[in-house]
Write a protein that holds these residues in place. Structure first.
Motif, PDB file in Angstrom:
ATOM      1  N   ALA A   1       1.853  14.711  -3.963  1.00 27.10           N
ATOM      2  CA  ALA A   1       1.480  15.336  -2.840  1.00 27.10           C
ATOM      3  C   ALA A   1       0.642  14.484  -2.155  1.00 27.10           C
ATOM      4  O   ALA A   1      -0.232  13.797  -2.668  1.00 27.10           O
ATOM      5  N   GLN A   2       0.571  14.495  -0.905  1.00 22.45           N
ATOM      6  CA  GLN A   2      -0.277  13.932  -0.042  1.00 22.45           C
ATOM      7  C   GLN A   2      -0.613  14.741   1.097  1.00 22.45           C
ATOM      8  O   GLN A   2      -0.109  15.833   1.624  1.00 22.45           O
ATOM      9  N   THR A   3      -1.783  14.734   1.458  1.00 20.37           N
ATOM     10  CA  THR A   3      -2.536  15.255   2.746  1.00 20.37           C
ATOM     11  C   THR A   3      -3.089  14.463   3.533  1.00 20.37           C
ATOM     12  O   THR A   3      -3.833  13.312   3.004  1.00 20.37           O
ATOM     13  N   ILE A   4      -3.386  14.764   4.736  1.00 18.92           N
ATOM     14  CA  ILE A   4      -4.162  13.996   5.867  1.00 18.92           C
ATOM     15  C   ILE A   4      -5.091  14.741   6.389  1.00 18.92           C
ATOM     16  O   ILE A   4      -5.108  15.728   6.898  1.00 18.92           O
ATOM     17  N   ALA A   5      -6.625  14.317   6.454  1.00 24.29           N
ATOM     18  CA  ALA A   5      -7.614  15.021   6.892  1.00 24.29           C
ATOM     19  C   ALA A   5      -7.993  14.329   8.431  1.00 24.29           C
ATOM     20  O   ALA A   5      -8.144  13.126   8.260  1.00 24.29           O
ATOM     21  N   GLY A   6      -8.069  14.766   9.283  1.00 21.05           N
ATOM     22  CA  GLY A   6      -8.418  14.257  10.723  1.00 21.05           C
ATOM     23  C   GLY A   6      -7.137  14.323  11.542  1.00 21.05           C
ATOM     24  O   GLY A   6      -6.176  14.494  11.326  1.00 21.05           O
ATOM     25  N   SER A   7      -7.405  13.793  12.830  1.00 23.23           N
ATOM     26  CA  SER A   7      -6.446  13.569  13.687  1.00 23.23           C
ATOM     27  C   SER A   7      -6.587  12.313  14.487  1.00 23.23           C
ATOM     28  O   SER A   7      -7.560  12.436  15.254  1.00 23.23           O
ATOM     29  N   GLY A   8      -6.030  11.333  14.394  1.00 20.21           N
ATOM     30  CA  GLY A   8      -6.192  10.026  15.181  1.00 20.21           C
ATOM     31  C   GLY A   8      -7.030   9.130  14.238  1.00 20.21           C
ATOM     32  O   GLY A   8      -7.077   9.062  13.091  1.00 20.21           O
ATOM     33  N   ALA A   9      -8.061   8.113  15.038  1.00 19.23           N
ATOM     34  CA  ALA A   9      -8.502   7.085  14.343  1.00 19.23           C
ATOM     35  C   ALA A   9      -9.394   7.848  13.139  1.00 19.23           C
ATOM     36  O   ALA A   9     -10.319   8.864  13.485  1.00 19.23           O
ATOM     37  N   GLY A  10      -9.498   7.362  12.182  1.00 17.78           N
ATOM     38  CA  GLY A  10     -10.488   7.700  11.076  1.00 17.78           C
ATOM     39  C   GLY A  10      -9.882   8.608  10.187  1.00 17.78           C
ATOM     40  O   GLY A  10     -10.482   9.149   9.244  1.00 17.78           O
ATOM     41  N   ASN A  11      -8.556   8.827  10.468  1.00 22.01           N
ATOM     42  CA  ASN A  11      -7.889   9.698   9.417  1.00 22.01           C
ATOM     43  C   ASN A  11      -7.984   9.506   7.802  1.00 22.01           C
ATOM     44  O   ASN A  11      -7.909   8.227   7.644  1.00 22.01           O
ATOM     45  N   LEU A  17      -1.813  13.001  -7.683  1.00 22.73           N
ATOM     46  CA  LEU A  17      -0.804  12.862  -8.851  1.00 22.73           C
ATOM     47  C   LEU A  17      -1.256  13.973  -9.763  1.00 22.73           C
ATOM     48  O   LEU A  17      -2.479  14.069 -10.185  1.00 22.73           O
ATOM     49  N   THR A  18      -0.311  14.959 -10.471  1.00 19.12           N
ATOM     50  CA  THR A  18      -0.712  15.586 -11.401  1.00 19.12           C
ATOM     51  C   THR A  18      -0.102  15.044 -12.548  1.00 19.12           C
ATOM     52  O   THR A  18       0.746  14.233 -13.003  1.00 19.12           O
ATOM     53  N   GLY A  19      -0.937  15.689 -13.862  1.00 17.88           N
ATOM     54  CA  GLY A  19      -0.664  15.141 -15.141  1.00 17.88           C
ATOM     55  C   GLY A  19      -1.732  14.231 -15.804  1.00 17.88           C
ATOM     56  O   GLY A  19      -2.660  14.128 -15.107  1.00 17.88           O
ATOM     57  N   LEU A  31      -0.154   1.007 -14.763  1.00 15.18           N
ATOM     58  CA  LEU A  31       0.436   2.024 -13.835  1.00 15.18           C
ATOM     59  C   LEU A  31       0.810   1.590 -12.641  1.00 15.18           C
ATOM     60  O   LEU A  31      -0.038   0.637 -11.771  1.00 15.18           O
ATOM     61  N   THR A  32       2.241   2.045 -12.120  1.00 15.65           N
ATOM     62  CA  THR A  32       2.483   1.479 -11.051  1.00 15.65           C
ATOM     63  C   THR A  32       3.066   2.506 -10.031  1.00 15.65           C
ATOM     64  O   THR A  32       3.803   3.159 -10.318  1.00 15.65           O
ATOM     65  N   LEU A  33       2.384   2.554  -8.848  1.00 19.14           N
ATOM     66  CA  LEU A  33       2.841   3.524  -8.035  1.00 19.14           C
ATOM     67  C   LEU A  33       3.626   2.674  -6.773  1.00 19.14           C
ATOM     68  O   LEU A  33       3.371   1.693  -6.363  1.00 19.14           O
ATOM     69  N   SER A  34       4.861   3.296  -6.362  1.00 24.31           N
ATOM     70  CA  SER A  34       5.552   2.686  -5.384  1.00 24.31           C
ATOM     71  C   SER A  34       6.199   3.532  -4.364  1.00 24.31           C
ATOM     72  O   SER A  34       5.961   5.088  -4.490  1.00 24.31           O
ATOM     73  N   GLY A  35       6.742   3.126  -3.278  1.00 25.67           N
ATOM     74  CA  GLY A  35       7.217   4.166  -2.288  1.00 25.67           C
ATOM     75  C   GLY A  35       6.483   4.368  -1.314  1.00 25.67           C
ATOM     76  O   GLY A  35       6.828   5.296  -0.351  1.00 25.67           O
ATOM     77  N   LEU A  36       5.124   3.953  -0.994  1.00 24.09           N
ATOM     78  CA  LEU A  36       4.416   4.320  -0.211  1.00 24.09           C
ATOM     79  C   LEU A  36       4.078   3.204   0.647  1.00 24.09           C
ATOM     80  O   LEU A  36       3.738   2.059   0.614  1.00 24.09           O
ATOM     81  N   THR A  37       4.473   3.441   2.199  1.00 23.77           N
ATOM     82  CA  THR A  37       4.397   2.497   2.972  1.00 23.77           C
ATOM     83  C   THR A  37       3.061   2.586   4.008  1.00 23.77           C
ATOM     84  O   THR A  37       2.778   3.782   4.614  1.00 23.77           O
TER      85      THR A  37
END
Length: 313
Positions: A1-11, A17-19, A31-37
């Motif tokens: 899951a992902q969340t973004i705090a703020g709006s604009g510069a400085g977000n 990750l669960t588990g 540990l390899t994380l992929s798919g995040l651009t």
């Protein structure tokens, strides 16, 4: 899951990750994380010129000229002899508004209409002020640059350049304590409109301002020339006004007091950015061209009409 705090510069982007890792049977496993651009911001320079104001009272005489639309730039300083704006740092695949301001209409007997604003992202250039009419209420209107005062009264005043973010100069006044039979010049991005005083000759418009964002110096946002009275002559538009987007409206020279005058010119928006991204107009609504050859590694997009969203992809 992902969340973004703020709006604009400085977000702040938070990825959750669960588990449990490592588990009892996965010790010494990487540990390899992929798919995040992660998008790199695009630095964008701009010129934003609003629509110019319309002349007052073109079907009679004494009309004050329209002021130039507001002039804002990251490369060549702002109108009104102000410093340049900072470049914008924008994100890919994100909508940003572009809107081109229209020129203000001439008026048959009253003050001219002000031009409308031009907008890019969070930046707004203010429409030029309409020119004053030929009576005691004939002050020019405020705007990016102010409209010129109308004649036929001893104390009409030109409109002021909007002061929240100065983008141009004031329109000319009617001075001298008498009754001028001509209108004052509209303010330009480069200088104030000319006053009139007990005259039948209209005041000249304020000067345009040069910008080289497209790699060649071009002048924009001249004030219009004031309307003549009787057998005088109209004031000239501000210097280097020919073809200048966002110019205020002025009278047309003649031997009497004709009705020929035009509305203020439309505004323009020009953007300059790296050619590693492509500018698109999802949903349409904008008229524009893009030049990716004149300046190495750089795209220059010129918007001349419409309103809509753009993206950098």
């Amino acid at each position: 899951a992902q969340t973004i705090a703020g709006s604009g510069a400085g977000n702040i982007l938070t990825v959750t990750l669960t588990g449990t890792f490592p588990s009892t049977n996965s010790l010494n496993t990487n540990l390899t994380l992929s798919g995040l651009t992660v998008g790199v911001p695009v630095s964008v320079d701009y010129l934003i010129v609003a629509g110019g104001g319309g002349i007052g009272s073109p079907n009679a005489y004494y009309g004050g000229a329209g002021g130039a639309g507001g002039f804002r730039s990251t490369t060549d300083g702002n109108g009104g002899n102000q410093n340049s704006d900072p470049s914008l740092s924008l994100f890919i695949n994100t909508n940003y508004i572009v809107s081109i301001g229209g020129g203000g209409a001439e008026s048959a007997s009253l003050k001219g209409s002000s031009g409308t604003n031009s907008v890019f992202s969070t930046i707004t250039s203010i429409g030029g002020g309409g020119g004053g009419a030929y009576d005691a209420t004939g002050d020019g209107l405020d705007g990016g640059s102010g409209g010129g005062a109308g004649g036929n009264d001893s104390d009409n005043y030109g409109g002021h350049a909007v002061t929240s973010v100065i983008q141009g100069f004031d329109g000319g006044d009617e001075t001298g304590g008498g009754y001028s039979l001509a209108g004052a010049g509209g303010g330009g991005a480069g200088s104030v409109g000319a006053n009139v005083s007990n005259s039948i000759t209209g005041g000249n418009g304020g000067a345009a301002k040069s910008c080289s964002i497209s790699a060649t110096a071009v002048y924009y946002a001249a004030g219009g020339g004031g309307k003549q009275g009787w057998t005088g002559s109209n004031g000239s538009p501000g210097s280097n006004a020919v073809g200048g987007a966002g110019s205020g409206d002025g009278g047309t020279a003649s031997s009497s007091y004709p009705s020929n005058a035009a509305s203020g010119q439309d505004g323009i928006v020009i953007l300059r950015y790296t050619d590693s991204v492509t500018l698109t107009n999802p949903g349409g609504g904008l008229t524009f061209t893009t030049d990716s050859t004149t300046v190495a590694n750089t795209s220059i997009t010129t918007f001349t009409a419409g309103a809509g969203n753009i993206q950098f992809n």
